[in-house]
Scaffold this active site. Structure first.
Site, mmCIF file in Angstrom:
data_model
loop_
_atom_site.group_PDB
_atom_site.id
_atom_site.type_symbol
_atom_site.label_atom_id
_atom_site.label_comp_id
_atom_site.label_asym_id
_atom_site.label_seq_id
_atom_site.Cartn_x
_atom_site.Cartn_y
_atom_site.Cartn_z
ATOM 1 N N CYS A 1 -9.661 -17.381 90.473
ATOM 2 C CA CYS A 1 -10.824 -16.783 91.402
ATOM 3 C C CYS A 1 -10.071 -16.267 92.744
ATOM 4 C CB CYS A 1 -11.766 -17.700 91.638
ATOM 5 S SG CYS A 1 -12.748 -18.377 90.079
ATOM 6 N N HIS B 1 -15.757 -17.358 100.843
ATOM 7 C CA HIS B 1 -15.796 -17.684 99.276
ATOM 8 C C HIS B 1 -17.040 -17.794 98.936
ATOM 9 C CE1 HIS B 1 -14.058 -18.524 95.464
ATOM 10 N NE2 HIS B 1 -14.482 -19.676 95.418
ATOM 11 N N GLU C 1 -15.323 -25.231 101.860
ATOM 12 C CA GLU C 1 -15.095 -24.009 102.595
ATOM 13 C C GLU C 1 -15.435 -24.084 104.071
ATOM 14 O OE1 GLU C 1 -15.320 -19.147 102.571
ATOM 15 O OE2 GLU C 1 -16.906 -20.359 101.799
ATOM 16 N N LYS D 1 -20.914 -12.705 97.439
ATOM 17 C CA LYS D 1 -21.121 -13.179 95.865
ATOM 18 C C LYS D 1 -22.668 -13.551 95.783
ATOM 19 C CE LYS D 1 -16.842 -15.617 95.002
ATOM 20 N NZ LYS D 1 -16.207 -15.369 96.176
ATOM 21 N N HIS E 1 -20.074 -14.082 91.277
ATOM 22 C CA HIS E 1 -18.895 -14.221 91.134
ATOM 23 C C HIS E 1 -17.964 -13.422 90.188
ATOM 24 C CE1 HIS E 1 -15.110 -16.235 91.839
ATOM 25 N NE2 HIS E 1 -15.384 -17.662 91.966
ATOM 26 N N PHE F 1 -9.963 -22.425 90.584
ATOM 27 C CA PHE F 1 -9.708 -23.438 89.732
ATOM 28 C C PHE F 1 -8.193 -23.959 90.181
ATOM 29 C CE2 PHE F 1 -12.803 -23.392 86.133
ATOM 30 C CZ PHE F 1 -13.744 -23.685 86.643
#
Length: 827
Positions: free
Chosen positions: A188, A321, A332, A354, A359, A418
């Protein structure tokens, strides 16, 4: 004049031009920014970048019921789907009647981004591509596995569309771009990482323009994976809100056209925003969950600020994010507070794109960078859709309701992934002409090597096997292959490797050996400052098949949450960071058979520019039945059962090579033994729409000339060339032509082709030849060598290396054959 003569003359002229202009270019680049002069996007908000920005500034939610996929058995029915027709004007090689949506989305966005550039302004050879993706050609891979499951013969062309590099090369070929062509796969964080790498290429003078961004498409495989992790929200995602229920998946592509700021001014190109700097880091914490205190992400933000020369006080907006999951949003928030400081974080507005487009995985960072660039340009910060109820764990200003005026020239765009891969971009308003500080450059040296190979577990063993021509080869699944006899027990307990595929196990073992060789203890404070740059040519095909096959048979209920995280290309890098305590910058490249050399080059550039003092470059590929079958289907792998496979194809191999690289000053300060030095590198692409290499080797020749130029060497100063040749006769013949032209009337140096004996270890090849070159040159006294690597899609990388103990580096472009022998402690 023959075609060969023309190619030689052109390459020579290009090299001469670079020799006379690179010093100026380098000086200008170091004092200049990198400007976004074009944007392109296709998303749930519409078919263009303008739709993306206008929708974002209005707080328009594009997340709705998914129409193109069955959502039966899933936790959600919604997603950020591209509902506009996806009709690229340029084609790509694909099976008849089949469409790889990730490529098509990228082509649409790229076409829009490139429309701002006058035709012919940038030479094709100076025009690069850096594409980020999480799932790459997942639809092609799924179709291959479906055909196998149903007893059909898969179309060979599907195999050419699966990997991240397939996407990058398809885009490069469609537009005839022959500069560096690279694929980034940090899940991502890929889109942001790709933009940062593209900016590096420009600052280093390796290109005049780079098309960069990301692309990912919806698939039932991806939805089933996030469903298995219980991450999907039943309603459109509401990031940072107290009532948030998870993320909404999105699809699409975002692409930016980057040039140096001075180039933009010289040619009258209007800048939207500047890429002032970027930062990378590894959490080293968990395969899917973020480090809850935000320490890893904060390191990426802090690094981006330091390298950009922007202070926390100057940041006026953060494009977060903001996934909407219970763990990511607080982590975050903590990262922003750590990096900016409590006072600055409290007054800095944050919002999540997002919340409107979902996403977009590997495309998220690019789409969000586009929104951030427009926000700076128009001095307007977009809102966070769906944010109504504050969460005590997320106490920042998330811009509820409507867009808000800005009075700032700098912004952050964050992306976390990830495996704990973090990327942060610092963008500045082009009108302000912010100039990042010149990097504190340093030479890059090699201080440790570790490897796993079918021919042995050390460079000495592999060299011996190569010189004796004795390598273990079997015929499995109808393909000649050479597999690693691997015992993971010395490196990982049975429990540790329970949820780990062979890609990660190989990488951990090789990296452990390299750290030991460099005198670094895993898990130590010294190791914690080291980062991991991972490379893989074919990626996690073992995990991909293990996860996908049950879905084809039983649907989402069969999705295994313990396997899904391993299906992303950077998961091995995350496992290496977790198990060995490496928390410095991290990235993952997948450049086909050129991966090893490309990863070495990127690692060296990160170090030279001051991203870290030390990094481990680990390149790994593993063999599976379907990988072998795919190579055989495209006519590359040998199927001969006898001992002399003289059929013009190669023997497939697997393995892992890890190399510890350090800034020379840091290596000397800690008393490390220096094994060699990365002197320079060059990259080029053939940009063939047939997804094949140029039969005359012109792209590889340009890469070799660029590597010599970068290293300050003349052809007569080269002691050996370690060839990309692996036994595939047409590709090997093209390389021979390139080498012959490079050295012209001069004597050709020693040529080594170890892969013709050891087998083709896919992406590992460039790193393996480095290990062998260092072994051969361990006593010093030799001239620098070139290491060549080429993908089967026509991407070429050449790395110039001095093997042996520490030595003065030449900075002249003249013949260096009279350079004295290297001195110092030898291994």
């Amino acid at each position: 004049m023959t075609d060969t003569d023309t190619a030689t003359a052109t390459a020579t002229a290009t090299a001469t031009t670079r020799t006379t202009t690179d010093t100026t270019t380098s000086e200008t680049a170091s004092a200049s920014g990198v400007t976004v002069v074009g944007t392109g996007a296709i998303s749930a908000l519409g078919p263009t970048a303008r739709h993306l920005w206008e929708g974002a500034r209005r707080g328009q939610v594009g997340i709705g019921p998914v129409q193109a996929l069955s959502m039966d058995g899933l936790d959600t029915k919604v997603g950020g789907e591209v509902t506009d027709p996806v009709e690229p004007r340029r084609g790509y090689l694909a099976p008849e009647g089949f469409r790889e949506r990730a490529i098509e989305l990228a082509l649409v966005a790229a076409d829009e981004a490139l429309a701002t550039l006058p035709e012919g302004l940038v030479a094709a050879e100076r025009f690069g591509v850096v594409l980020g993706t999480c799932n790459a050609g997942l639809l092609s891979g799924r179709e291959w596995l479906r055909a196998v499951r149903d007893g059909e013969t898969p179309d060979p062309r599907l195999a050419l569309l699966v990997t991240p590099q397939a996407l990058a090369e398809s885009v490069g070929a469609a537009f005839g771009l022959r500069g560096p062509v690279l694929a980034v796969n940090t899940a991502c964080a890929s889109g942001a990482n790709a933009i940062g790498l593209a900016a590096d290429l420009l600052r280093a003078g390796r290109a005049d323009a780079v098309l960069a961004g990301g692309s990912d498409a919806f698939s039932d495989v991806c939805f089933a994976g996030f469903h298995a992790l219980q991450s999907l929200s039943p309603e459109p995602a509401a990031p940072y809100d107290a009532g948030r229920q998870g993320l909404s998946l999105g699809e699409g592509s975002g692409m930016v056209l980057l040039v140096r700021s001075d180039f933009a001014r010289e040619h009258g190109l209007t800048g939207l925003a500047d890429v002032a700097g970027y930062g990378l880091s590894a959490d080293g914490f968990h395969s899917t969950a973020p480090q809850p205190e935000g320490k890893g992400a904060a390191r990426a933000i802090t690094s981006a600020l330091r390298l950009s020369g922007v202070t926390p006080e100057e940041i006026g907006y953060v494009n977060g994010h903001g996934t909407g999951t219970p763990k990511n949003d607080p982590a975050e928030t903590n990262a922003i507070r750590l990096a900016l400081g409590e006072a600055e974080a409290a007054r800095t507005p944050v919002s999540s794109t997002k919340s409107m487009i979902g996403h977009m995985l590997g495309a998220a960072g690019a789409a969000e960078a586009i929104v951030t660039a427009h926000a700076l340009n128009e001095q307007l910060a977009p809102p966070t859709a769906g944010y109504t109820t504050p969460d005590p764990e997320c106490p920042l200003d998330y811009i509820p309701g409507a867009a808000r005026p800005l009075d700032s020239g700098a912004a952050l765009s964050n992306n976390f992934a990830f495996g704990g891969a973090n990327a942060s971009l610092v963008l500045t308003r082009s009108a302000d002409a912010h100039r990042p500080p010149a990097p504190d450059t340093d030479r890059v040296v090699i201080t440790g090597i570790g490897l796993l190979s079918p021919a042995g577990g050390s460079a000495a063993e592999v060299w011996s096997a190569y010189t004796r021509g004795q390598v273990p080869v079997t015929v499995a699944d109808g393909v000649r292959r050479s597999a690693v006899d691997f015992d993971p027990e010395p490196y990982l307990t049975k429990r540790q490797r329970r949820r780990m595929d062979r890609l990660a196990q190989f990488g951990i073992a090789a990296t452990s050996k390299a750290l030991a060789d460099a005198g670094v203890e895993p898990g130590s404070p010294e190791a914690e400052a080291i980062g991991i740059v991972f490379g893989t040519g074919t990626g996690p095909m073992e995990a991909m098949q293990k996860f996908t096959d049950p879905l084809l048979a039983e649907g989402p209920a069969a999705a295994d949450p313990s396997v899904f995280p391993n299906t992303v290309y950077n998961q091995a890098a995350g496992q290496i960071a977790i198990h060995l305590g490496l928390r410095g910058p991290t990235s993952t490249l997948s450049v086909g058979h050129a991966t090893g050399a490309a990863t070495l080059a990127y690692t060296a550039d990160l170090l030279a520019a001051g991203h870290a003092d030390a990094l481990v470059c680990t390149v790994t590929d593993t063999l599976t039945e379907q990988v072998g079958r795919a190579y055989a289907a495209v006519g590359a792998a040998s199927t001969r059962a006898d001992d002399e496979p003289a059929d013009g194809k190669f023997t497939l191999a697997e393995g892992s090579v890890a190399v510890v690289l350090e800034r020379r000053s840091a290596a000397i300060a800690r008393g490390a033994t220096i094994l060699g030095e990365i002197l320079g590198h060059g990259m080029a692409s053939d940009a063939s729409r047939a997804r094949r290499w140029d039969a005359r080797g012109r792209g590889l020749e340009r890469a070799m000339r660029a590597a010599l130029d970068d290293a300050g060497l003349a052809p007569t100063g080269v002691g050996a060339v370690w060839l990309a040749a692996a036994g595939l006769s047409t590709a090997d013949a093209a390389e021979n032509l390139a080498v012959s032209r490079l050295f012209g009337p001069h004597p050709v140096p020693a040529l080594h082709a170890p892969k013709t004996v050891l087998g083709e270890p896919m992406g590992v090849g460039g790193a393996l030849t480095l290990a062998l070159a260092l072994h051969q040159g361990r006593f010093g006294g030799g001239l620098p060598v070139l290491l060549n690597s080429s993908s089967l899609g026509g991407s070429h990388v050449s790395v110039a290396v001095r093997c042996g103990a520490d030595s003065p580096r030449t900075t002249t472009t003249h013949d260096v054959s009279d350079v004295s022998d290297v001195s110092g402690e030898n291994r």
